[in-house]
Design a protein around this motif. Structure first.
Motif, mmCIF file in Angstrom:
data_model
loop_
_atom_site.group_PDB
_atom_site.id
_atom_site.type_symbol
_atom_site.label_atom_id
_atom_site.label_comp_id
_atom_site.label_asym_id
_atom_site.label_seq_id
_atom_site.Cartn_x
_atom_site.Cartn_y
_atom_site.Cartn_z
ATOM 1 N N LYS A 141 0.557 4.491 -4.632
ATOM 2 C CA LYS A 141 0.421 5.943 -4.448
ATOM 3 C C LYS A 141 0.774 6.724 -5.711
ATOM 4 O O LYS A 141 0.073 7.669 -6.097
ATOM 5 C CB LYS A 141 1.307 6.399 -3.290
ATOM 6 N N LYS A 142 1.866 6.341 -6.374
ATOM 7 C CA LYS A 142 2.348 7.099 -7.523
ATOM 8 C C LYS A 142 3.176 6.192 -8.415
ATOM 9 O O LYS A 142 3.890 5.312 -7.924
ATOM 10 C CB LYS A 142 3.221 8.268 -7.038
ATOM 11 N N LYS A 185 0.837 -1.198 0.000
ATOM 12 C CA LYS A 185 0.000 0.000 0.000
ATOM 13 C C LYS A 185 0.874 1.251 0.000
ATOM 14 O O LYS A 185 1.871 1.332 0.727
ATOM 15 C CB LYS A 185 -0.924 0.001 1.213
ATOM 16 N N ASN A 186 0.502 2.213 -0.838
ATOM 17 C CA ASN A 186 1.191 3.505 -0.953
ATOM 18 C C ASN A 186 2.606 3.391 -1.532
ATOM 19 O O ASN A 186 3.446 4.273 -1.302
ATOM 20 C CB ASN A 186 1.232 4.242 0.384
ATOM 21 N N THR A 239 -3.895 0.469 -4.749
ATOM 22 C CA THR A 239 -3.413 1.157 -3.546
ATOM 23 C C THR A 239 -2.050 1.806 -3.766
ATOM 24 O O THR A 239 -1.516 2.469 -2.869
ATOM 25 C CB THR A 239 -3.316 0.183 -2.353
ATOM 26 N N ILE A 268 -2.031 10.155 -10.663
ATOM 27 C CA ILE A 268 -1.284 9.001 -10.165
ATOM 28 C C ILE A 268 0.006 8.791 -10.956
ATOM 29 O O ILE A 268 1.037 8.412 -10.392
ATOM 30 C CB ILE A 268 -2.135 7.710 -10.249
#
Length: 219
Positions: free
Chosen positions: A64-65, A38-39, A62, A91
């Motif tokens: 982040k980028k 996640k992230n 999930t 994103i």
């Protein structure tokens, strides 16, 4: 000729161009091999039309980028079109640069780096258009550069995931260990009863020794 393909995941689509390098199953296999957290802050090296980044995000929203780094302007432009079409400009960031020019602001930055690199040594493929050859041969970047730059851009504990020819595994492991990317996960890919032709490897920056070998995948 430019065309639009359905990724068959969450309604996402991707542009390809038959005059440029088109993605193969190698990229999809890699996205399914990668363990995402996640992230995650993700970089995809040699990103082509953006297939690895887009499919990875489709499977793991999930994230982040995602940064897509691609040398060829035409392929990079396709990535941008796909990102815009899918409404993912918040994103994804597409950078039309060679990985050797990735800025110092990204040192020790990414938690995950993926790459489906040129598989073949320079000048080993014949009669290829230069745009195709750049994606298949080490004309503009080689394996050591990819691994050394990945190590520099990953934060401590970050993961490096790559697909490559199975017969380059010894070279891959040697270089990963040389640049403090400890091999942690390995999976071969084969067709039927033939010997494995692909290998997928995950390494962890600063990781402890201990390699998990997954069951050979049939493609």
């Amino acid at each position: 000729m430019e065309r639009l393909e359905d990724l068959m995941v969450k309604g996402l689509k991707i542009y390809q161009d038959d005059d440029l390098y088109c993605f193969t199953s190698d990229s999809i296999l890699l996205t399914k091999f990668v363990s995402v957290k996640k992230n995650d802050l993700v970089a995809d090296f040699c990103s082509g039309c953006g297939i690895v980044g887009l499919h990875l995000y489709a499977l793991n929203p999930t994230i982040k980028k995602v940064y897509l780094f691609e040398l060829q302007e035409e392929l990079s432009s396709l990535s941008k079109k796909s990102v815009e079409l899918n409404g993912l400009t918040d994103i994804f960031e597409v950078q039309n640069i060679p990985i050797q020019k990735i800025g110092n602001e990204f040192n020790n930055y990414f938690s995950l780096i993926t790459v489906n690199p040129p598989f073949f040594k320079k000048d080993t493929q014949k009669a290829l258009d230069i745009k195709i050859a750049m994606c298949r041969e080490e004309l503009t970047v080689n394996l050591e550069e990819i691994i050394s730059i990945a190590s520099k851009k990953l934060k401590f504990g970050g993961r490096f995931n790559m697909v490559n020819k199975a017969d380059r595994l010894a070279e891959i492991f040697y270089l990963m260990k040389s640049y403090k990317l400890e091999p942690k996960k390995l999976q071969f890919v084969k067709n039927g009863d033939k010997e494995p032709y692909l290998v997928m490897v995950e390494g962890v920056k600063g990781g402890k020794e201990g390699l998990k070998i997954l069951k050979t995948l049939e493609n």
